[in-house]
Design a protein around this motif. Structure first.
Motif, PDB file in Angstrom:
ATOM      1  N   GLY A 119       2.462  12.015  49.462  1.00 13.55           N
ATOM      2  CA  GLY A 119       1.949  11.624  48.156  1.00 13.55           C
ATOM      3  C   GLY A 119       1.162  12.705  47.449  1.00 13.55           C
ATOM      4  N   ILE A 120       1.253  13.928  47.925  1.00 17.98           N
ATOM      5  CA  ILE A 120       0.541  15.029  47.259  1.00 17.98           C
ATOM      6  C   ILE A 120       1.191  15.299  45.911  1.00 17.98           C
ATOM      7  CG2 ILE A 120      -0.219  17.426  47.482  1.00 17.98           C
ATOM      8  CD1 ILE A 120      -1.361  15.525  49.624  1.00 17.98           C
ATOM      9  N   PHE A 121       2.532  15.321  45.895  1.00 19.74           N
ATOM     10  CA  PHE A 121       3.292  15.406  44.657  1.00 19.74           C
ATOM     11  C   PHE A 121       4.207  14.193  44.597  1.00 19.74           C
ATOM     12  CE2 PHE A 121       2.655  20.128  44.909  1.00 19.74           C
ATOM     13  CZ  PHE A 121       1.992  20.246  43.708  1.00 19.74           C
ATOM     14  N   HIS A 122       4.611  13.822  43.409  1.00 12.21           N
ATOM     15  CA  HIS A 122       5.511  12.678  43.239  1.00 12.21           C
ATOM     16  C   HIS A 122       6.891  13.027  43.792  1.00 12.21           C
ATOM     17  CE1 HIS A 122       7.656   9.392  41.265  1.00 12.21           C
ATOM     18  NE2 HIS A 122       6.482   8.815  41.124  1.00 12.21           N
TER      19      HIS A 122
ATOM     20  N   SER B  44      18.046  30.678  53.793  1.00 11.55           N
ATOM     21  CA  SER B  44      17.129  30.302  54.874  1.00 11.55           C
ATOM     22  C   SER B  44      15.796  29.785  54.330  1.00 11.55           C
ATOM     23  CB  SER B  44      16.906  31.480  55.816  1.00 11.55           C
ATOM     24  OG  SER B  44      16.298  32.552  55.137  1.00 11.55           O
ATOM     25  N   THR B  45      15.267  30.442  53.295  1.00 13.69           N
ATOM     26  CA  THR B  45      14.001  29.969  52.726  1.00 13.69           C
ATOM     27  C   THR B  45      14.177  28.643  52.005  1.00 13.69           C
ATOM     28  OG1 THR B  45      14.323  31.355  50.756  1.00 13.69           O
ATOM     29  CG2 THR B  45      12.905  32.232  52.499  1.00 13.69           C
ATOM     30  N   PHE B  46      15.370  28.414  51.444  1.00 17.04           N
ATOM     31  CA  PHE B  46      15.629  27.130  50.779  1.00 17.04           C
ATOM     32  C   PHE B  46      15.629  25.994  51.797  1.00 17.04           C
ATOM     33  CE2 PHE B  46      18.518  23.821  49.194  1.00 17.04           C
ATOM     34  CZ  PHE B  46      17.823  23.453  48.051  1.00 17.04           C
ATOM     35  N   ALA B  47      16.244  26.228  52.954  1.00 20.22           N
ATOM     36  CA  ALA B  47      16.259  25.200  53.999  1.00 20.22           C
ATOM     37  C   ALA B  47      14.844  24.871  54.456  1.00 20.22           C
ATOM     38  CB  ALA B  47      17.099  25.673  55.176  1.00 20.22           C
ATOM     39  N   LEU B  48      14.019  25.898  54.628  1.00 19.98           N
ATOM     40  CA  LEU B  48      12.624  25.688  55.022  1.00 19.98           C
ATOM     41  C   LEU B  48      11.861  24.977  53.914  1.00 19.98           C
ATOM     42  CD1 LEU B  48      10.379  26.353  57.117  1.00 19.98           C
ATOM     43  CD2 LEU B  48       9.926  28.394  55.776  1.00 19.98           C
ATOM     44  N   MET B  49      12.120  25.384  52.674  1.00 20.37           N
ATOM     45  CA  MET B  49      11.420  24.799  51.529  1.00 20.37           C
ATOM     46  C   MET B  49      11.732  23.308  51.399  1.00 20.37           C
ATOM     47  SD  MET B  49      11.774  23.775  48.009  1.00 20.37           S
ATOM     48  CE  MET B  49      13.454  24.210  47.777  1.00 20.37           C
ATOM     49  N   GLN B  50      12.959  22.900  51.691  1.00 25.45           N
ATOM     50  CA  GLN B  50      13.321  21.489  51.582  1.00 25.45           C
ATOM     51  C   GLN B  50      12.470  20.614  52.507  1.00 25.45           C
ATOM     52  OE1 GLN B  50      17.636  21.796  52.237  1.00 25.45           O
ATOM     53  NE2 GLN B  50      17.873  20.634  50.359  1.00 25.45           N
ATOM     54  N   SER B  51      12.272  21.070  53.735  1.00 24.20           N
ATOM     55  CA  SER B  51      11.479  20.262  54.667  1.00 24.20           C
ATOM     56  C   SER B  51      10.020  20.201  54.232  1.00 24.20           C
ATOM     57  CB  SER B  51      11.601  20.810  56.084  1.00 24.20           C
ATOM     58  OG  SER B  51      11.008  22.071  56.180  1.00 24.20           O
ATOM     59  N   VAL B  52       9.489  21.319  53.740  1.00 25.06           N
ATOM     60  CA  VAL B  52       8.097  21.347  53.270  1.00 25.06           C
ATOM     61  C   VAL B  52       7.927  20.405  52.081  1.00 25.06           C
ATOM     62  CG1 VAL B  52       6.347  22.795  52.166  1.00 25.06           C
ATOM     63  CG2 VAL B  52       7.610  23.663  54.122  1.00 25.06           C
ATOM     64  N   VAL B  53       8.843  20.489  51.133  1.00 26.94           N
ATOM     65  CA  VAL B  53       8.767  19.665  49.924  1.00 26.94           C
ATOM     66  C   VAL B  53       8.871  18.183  50.268  1.00 26.94           C
ATOM     67  CG1 VAL B  53      10.043  19.074  47.818  1.00 26.94           C
ATOM     68  CG2 VAL B  53       9.549  21.446  48.341  1.00 26.94           C
ATOM     69  N   ASP B  54       9.800  17.823  51.155  1.00 30.69           N
ATOM     70  CA  ASP B  54       9.957  16.411  51.527  1.00 30.69           C
ATOM     71  C   ASP B  54       8.716  15.879  52.232  1.00 30.69           C
ATOM     72  OD1 ASP B  54      12.463  16.118  50.439  1.00 30.69           O
ATOM     73  OD2 ASP B  54      13.499  16.701  52.283  1.00 30.69           O
ATOM     74  N   THR B  55       8.167  16.678  53.130  1.00 28.20           N
ATOM     75  CA  THR B  55       6.964  16.262  53.862  1.00 28.20           C
ATOM     76  C   THR B  55       5.809  16.001  52.909  1.00 28.20           C
ATOM     77  OG1 THR B  55       7.646  17.582  55.759  1.00 28.20           O
ATOM     78  CG2 THR B  55       5.344  16.922  55.671  1.00 28.20           C
ATOM     79  N   ILE B  56       5.614  16.899  51.972  1.00 31.04           N
ATOM     80  CA  ILE B  56       4.473  16.787  51.065  1.00 31.04           C
ATOM     81  C   ILE B  56       4.688  15.655  50.056  1.00 31.04           C
ATOM     82  CG2 ILE B  56       3.229  18.034  49.267  1.00 31.04           C
ATOM     83  CD1 ILE B  56       3.520  20.507  51.101  1.00 31.04           C
ATOM     84  N   ALA B  57       5.929  15.421  49.669  1.00 31.10           N
ATOM     85  CA  ALA B  57       6.212  14.296  48.776  1.00 31.10           C
ATOM     86  C   ALA B  57       5.971  12.976  49.508  1.00 31.10           C
ATOM     87  CB  ALA B  57       7.647  14.371  48.272  1.00 31.10           C
ATOM     88  N   ASP B  58       6.328  12.920  50.787  1.00 31.90           N
ATOM     89  CA  ASP B  58       6.095  11.705  51.567  1.00 31.90           C
ATOM     90  C   ASP B  58       4.608  11.398  51.697  1.00 31.90           C
ATOM     91  OD1 ASP B  58       8.770  11.214  51.948  1.00 31.90           O
ATOM     92  OD2 ASP B  58       8.856  12.169  53.934  1.00 31.90           O
TER      93      ASP B  58
END
Length: 100
Positions: free
Chosen positions: A74-77, A58-72
């Motif tokens: 441009g905070i992280f590559h 469950s935390t991995f699923a949540l983490m994926q959306s957070v990571v994709d949003t922040i990468a979009d």
């Protein structure tokens, strides 16, 4: 030698002063998002170390959306985001297979 950061000069032009004000707000927003990213990754790692496969999923699923949003944003590559997702996905998958 002088200790600490060098003192910043105040911009003379109005546009420079405005840009300095905007930079303070942007820096605060980016810092908050960077913290959110790191927290999401740490939560998945903690769940994997604890051996809790349901929480890890469950935390991995949540983490994926957070990571994709922040990468979009441009905070992280995008490559860093993909690398983190890939590594954590492998850990979660290994945990699920191990428990099964």
């Amino acid at each position: 030698m002088a200790a600490g950061k060098p003192k910043k000069k105040n911009p003379r032009l109005a546009s420079g002063r405005k840009r300095a004000r905007q930079d303070v707000k942007l820096n605060a927003a980016n810092t908050s998002l960077r913290s959110k990213y790191r927290t999401a990754v740490k939560n998945v790692e903690k769940a994997v170390l604890a051996g809790d496969k349901d929480k890890a999923k469950s935390t991995f699923a949540l983490m994926q959306s957070v990571v994709d949003t922040i990468a979009d944003k441009g905070i992280f590559h995008k490559n860093k985001a993909a690398r983190d997702k890939s590594r954590l996905s492998a850990k979660v998958k290994a945990l699920v297979q191990q428990a099964a």
